[in-house]
Design an enzyme around this catalytic site. Structure first.
Site, PDB file in Angstrom:
ATOM      1  N   ASP A  37       0.840  -1.195   0.000  1.00 38.81           N
ATOM      2  CA  ASP A  37       0.000   0.000   0.000  1.00 38.81           C
ATOM      3  C   ASP A  37       0.877   1.248   0.000  1.00 38.81           C
ATOM      4  O   ASP A  37       1.984   1.237   0.554  1.00 38.81           O
ATOM      5  CB  ASP A  37      -0.895   0.017   1.247  1.00 38.81           C
ATOM      6  CG  ASP A  37      -1.980  -1.041   1.201  1.00 38.81           C
ATOM      7  OD1 ASP A  37      -2.271  -1.548   0.095  1.00 38.81           O
ATOM      8  OD2 ASP A  37      -2.540  -1.358   2.268  1.00 38.81           O
ATOM      9  N   PRO A  38       0.414   2.350  -0.583  1.00 37.39           N
ATOM     10  CA  PRO A  38       1.202   3.590  -0.589  1.00 37.39           C
ATOM     11  C   PRO A  38       1.674   4.025   0.795  1.00 37.39           C
ATOM     12  O   PRO A  38       2.780   4.523   0.953  1.00 37.39           O
ATOM     13  CB  PRO A  38       0.235   4.608  -1.198  1.00 37.39           C
ATOM     14  CG  PRO A  38      -0.617   3.789  -2.109  1.00 37.39           C
ATOM     15  CD  PRO A  38      -0.815   2.476  -1.396  1.00 37.39           C
TER      16      PRO A  38
END
Length: 293
Positions: A37-38
């Site tokens: 995930d970012p």
């Protein structure tokens, strides 16, 4: 360069962003073995050059994460990046160490997990997050996962946070795990921090930063090193051209994957199936040493 570079992914960028930057730096074909995930940090193996052909052997790796769970508020994305959609009271005994330990241990073993709506799983040809962004609902099927180990690291009662480490199978969504943990603690919650510390045998201790990659301070794992536990086949030089041309050669070895050597030089990976050896991953620069292009 043919092999694997282990990047310590920073926050606020996608795995795709890292791949694109590495392509520009190395001027090589680059891939990865699984997204982060970012907001997440940590171990992101990048496959470089012929290393991209190894992805089929690396996608089922188990993983280890360090996680921060924030209780009392639930978000639409199940992490801190989303909008708060629910708040719930936290009971006085929720942060008692014995209670938290009990809840964490209850997640050990094989189980069914419901993936979050904001995920890349495809349903009817579309990714779940595409439905979620349009406010559409779609039926989601649970997935079989396994939690191998889980350890409490820290309780931060004032911040309403619990930090833990979890070792889990491929396909485990830590955001969903956080929501389920909060539910068993009789409240709601979301994942507020995530750090991946291990993917298969790739550890955080092996990682380098993007800046180090730019500076040429590259520490990478060769394809030979990646498969060092596999047995070796010493091939006669006169059989090499047939092997490279895709001819299946007779072999007395058991079915499986093997490192292939010619005159002591590692040239790639071969697969034995029913007494026949065929090429799989070939290192062109090594083969060129024998005058074959």
């Amino acid at each position: 360069m043919d092999g694997i570079v282990i990047i310590n992914k920073p926050k606020n960028c996608t795995s795709h962003d890292i791949v694109q930057q590495a392509k520009k730096i190395l001027n090589e074909k680059v891939g990865h073995t699984g997204t982060l995930d970012p907001m997440a940090t940590g171990v992101l193996p990048l496959l470089i050059g012929k290393g991209t052909l190894c992805s089929k052997y690396l996608i089922n790796h188990d993983k280890i994460y360090q996680v921060q769970l924030t209780l009392g508020s639930k978000t639409d994305t199940a992490d801190r990046e989303g909008k708060i959609i629910e708040k719930k009271e936290i009971f006085q005994n929720t942060f008692q160490k014995e209670e938290v330990q009990k809840v964490l241990q209850s997640f050990l073993g094989k189980q069914e997990q419901m993936p979050p709506m904001y995920s890349a799983i495809k349903v009817k040809g579309k990714k779940l997050y595409e439905y979620a962004r349009k406010g559409q609902t779609v039926e989601i099927q649970p997935r079989s996962i396994e939690i191998y180990d889980i350890k409490l690291l820290k309780i931060k009662e004032e911040e309403k946070q619990i930090e833990f480490q979890v070792a889990c199978s491929k396909g485990t969504y830590i955001r969903s795990l956080c929501e389920d943990m909060a539910e068993r603690l009789n409240t709601v919650g979301h994942m507020s921090e995530l750090k991946r510390t291990q993917v298969g045998n790739f550890s955080i201790s092996q990682t380098i930063s993007l800046q180090q990659l730019k500076e040429g301070k590259i520490s990478y794992i060769t394809i030979e090193e990646l498969f060092q536990e596999k047995e070796a086949i010493l091939m006669e030089k006169h059989r090499l051209l047939l092997f490279l041309n895709g001819v299946k050669l007779t072999s007395k070895q058991q079915d499986g994957m093997y490192r292939i050597y010619v005159d002591g030089t590692f040239i790639g990976i071969g697969i034995v199936n029913k007494g026949l050896l065929k090429r799989d991953i070939i290192l062109d620069d090594k083969v060129a040493l024998f005058g074959i292009k």
